[in-house]
Design an enzyme around this catalytic site. Structure first.
Site, PDB file in Angstrom:
ATOM      1  N   ASP A   1      58.852 -47.650  29.912  1.00 42.29           N
ATOM      2  CA  ASP A   1      57.788 -47.554  30.911  1.00 42.29           C
ATOM      3  C   ASP A   1      57.329 -46.101  31.089  1.00 42.29           C
ATOM      4  OD1 ASP A   1      58.511 -50.267  31.333  1.00 42.29           O
ATOM      5  OD2 ASP A   1      59.935 -49.678  32.884  1.00 42.29           O
TER       6      ASP A   1
ATOM      7  N   GLU B   1      51.426 -57.192  33.863  1.00 42.51           N
ATOM      8  CA  GLU B   1      52.076 -56.098  34.575  1.00 42.51           C
ATOM      9  C   GLU B   1      51.707 -54.769  33.936  1.00 42.51           C
ATOM     10  OE1 GLU B   1      56.265 -56.947  34.266  1.00 42.51           O
ATOM     11  OE2 GLU B   1      56.426 -56.097  32.247  1.00 42.51           O
TER      12      GLU B   1
END
Length: 483
Positions: free
Chosen positions: A50, A226
């Site tokens: 991420d 997401e």
């Protein structure tokens, strides 16, 4: 013969234009590309998922990412993107010993807003590790690695439900927050939401739902939208997001809107029907996703930042597999102003594209393994080549295909093809070149054959050959720009 006729016509048109403009006018020159090539070596960071890289006005890149222990927030800084690979890492915040913000510390992002630093992240609770919510830290100080950090609390949204991956951005002077959240009325894991912000830790108005996972590639393993990330180019804004389970099925989708539209109106956005970035078995890159965007050191190229794995098969829950790595590669822009991310490139040196000096919209590409120049290349990776140490050595370079690793530009019968390295000295010689300053423009590049001195890679009738050069047109045909 046809080529000569075309050249004669072009020469006549140029002469006519010169007469119309008048004496003393400057001659037309090929323009150096606005976005020259950038080169990085992947991966940038092992075991960092991420990823978020922010380029600040102080000349530093700031990097944060999820650590596999899910227990802290870390920062690095360097004056170059590559420098982040070896930069010292500092822990700026550690999970709580109990209660909220006590588990699953995920997906931090760092931003500089109105003179202060802000880190957005998701966290669970020690009493329920899946009670994931979004939180904000505020940092005071010029250097966020040594700043004083304060907790600003949870970002409150419509529901108290699973929510994560907050990102913030400004379009037309308005600051927004985008994030992923479980809508209790939907049969999925998370959808994408957006809202305006009244301050860096508070949204204003009613959040708008922009996208929910309904397409087949968004619902493999889990029904997920997401990790939103926004990039603006010209009059359009693009929101990439991640879909499906966090294994090899993880991929990027994209929403598109006009930069002047009401971004909180779902009708302003259009979803791409297929993934815009996904697994490439050819380059051994699996499950690329949860991206962010930054810019190159010279500010002229947009850079895609993302994580993936170097293998497909995972034992157990992908969340327990620590080997997602941070990677970067250049974003290219199509003639219609939309981004082309290509494929996740192989580990090692990132590839380049080579545009023609005298046909600025045409790039070297392979088509059925024959090398040529062509405009609007699709797929993008057909026009990407890694410039590596020459197979013949002795100061040469070789150009390896991005989407066919182990295949190189080589000449045979003086035609240029993309073929697999067979390990022979004959292949090495035919696939090695001396990199020279551009023969028509020293800002460009020309490639001289290793085993046929004086012969250069050039285009003729849009196909590539290795030929001796004698005219200015020949030298122009043998000059390219790295992009």
């Amino acid at each position: 013969m046809r080529r000569n006729a075309v050249r004669l016509l072009l020469a006549m048109l140029v002469a006519l234009a010169a007469c119309l403009v008048g004496p003393g006018s400057p001659a037309a020159q090929a323009a150096v590309p606005d976005s020259p090539a950038v080169t990085y070596t992947n991966p940038i960071a092992e075991k960092r998922a991420d990823p978020h890289i922010f380029k600040h006005t102080d000349g530093y890149y700031y990097f944060t990412a999820t650590v596999p222990e899910y227990d802290r927030i870390v920062l690095r800084r360097a004056t170059t993107i590559q420098g982040l690979s070896t930069a010292a890492e500092v822990t700026i915040w550690t999970k709580h010993a109990s209660g909220a913000m006590g588990a699953h510390i995920w997906a931090p992002e760092i931003h500089f807003i109105d003179g202060k630093w802000y880190v957005y992240f998701a966290a669970g609770s020690t009493s329920d590790v899946w009670a994931i919510r979004m939180y904000v830290l505020e940092g005071t100080g010029a250097n966020p690695l040594t700043a004083t950090w304060a907790e600003k609390g949870q970002i409150k949204t419509t529901w108290e439900s699973f929510s994560l991956d907050a990102t913030t951005f400004v379009v037309n002077g308005v600051r927004y927050l985008a994030w992923a959240q479980r809508n209790p009325s939907e049969d999925n894991n998370t959808s994408l939401f957006i809202a305006k912000m009244s301050n860096p830790w508070t949204i204003s108005g009613t959040p708008a739902e922009l996208s929910q996972p309904t397409l087949s590639w968004e619902t493999v393993g889990f029904k997920v939208n997401e990790g939103p990330a926004l990039i603006q180019h010209g009059s359009k804004v693009f929101m990439t997001y991640s879909a499906s389970a966090t294994d090899a099925n993880y991929c990027l989708g994209m929403l598109t809107a006009s930069a002047t539209a009401d971004l909180t109106n779902p009708a302003s956005w259009t979803k791409s029907p297929t993934p815009v970035f996904q697994t490439s078995a050819a380059t051994s890159q699996y499950g690329p996703g949860h991206n962010s965007f930054t810019v190159s050191e010279d500010g002229k190229s947009d850079i895609l930042v993302y994580h993936d794995r170097s293998y497909k098969d995972i034992t157990g829950d992908p969340l327990n597999d620590p080997n997602r790595r941070t990677r970067v590669q250049k974003v290219y822009w199509k003639s219609d102003g939309t981004p082309d991310f290509g494929i996740p490139v192989a580990d090692g040196v990132t590839p380049q594209r080579l545009s023609s000096y005298n046909f600025a919209d045409r790039f070297i590409r392979h088509w059925e393994y024959r090398a040529r120049i062509e405009a609007n290349v699709s797929p993008l990776a057909d026009s990407q080549f890694r410039v590596v140490t020459g197979l013949a050595g002795t100061g040469t370079v070789s150009l390896e295909s991005a989407n066919f690793p182990g295949y190189f530009l080589r000449h045979k019968n003086f035609e240029v093809w993309v073929e697999k390295n067979d390990g022979t000295s004959a292949f090495a010689s035919s696939a090695s070149f001396y990199r020279r300053a551009g023969l028509a423009d020293s800002a460009g590049v020309s490639y001289e054959s290793y085993n046929y001195a004086g012969r250069y890679v050039r285009h003729y009738n849009y196909l590539l050959y290795v030929q001796a050069l004698s005219t200015a047109t020949d030298r122009a045909d043998a000059t390219f720009y790295a992009q």
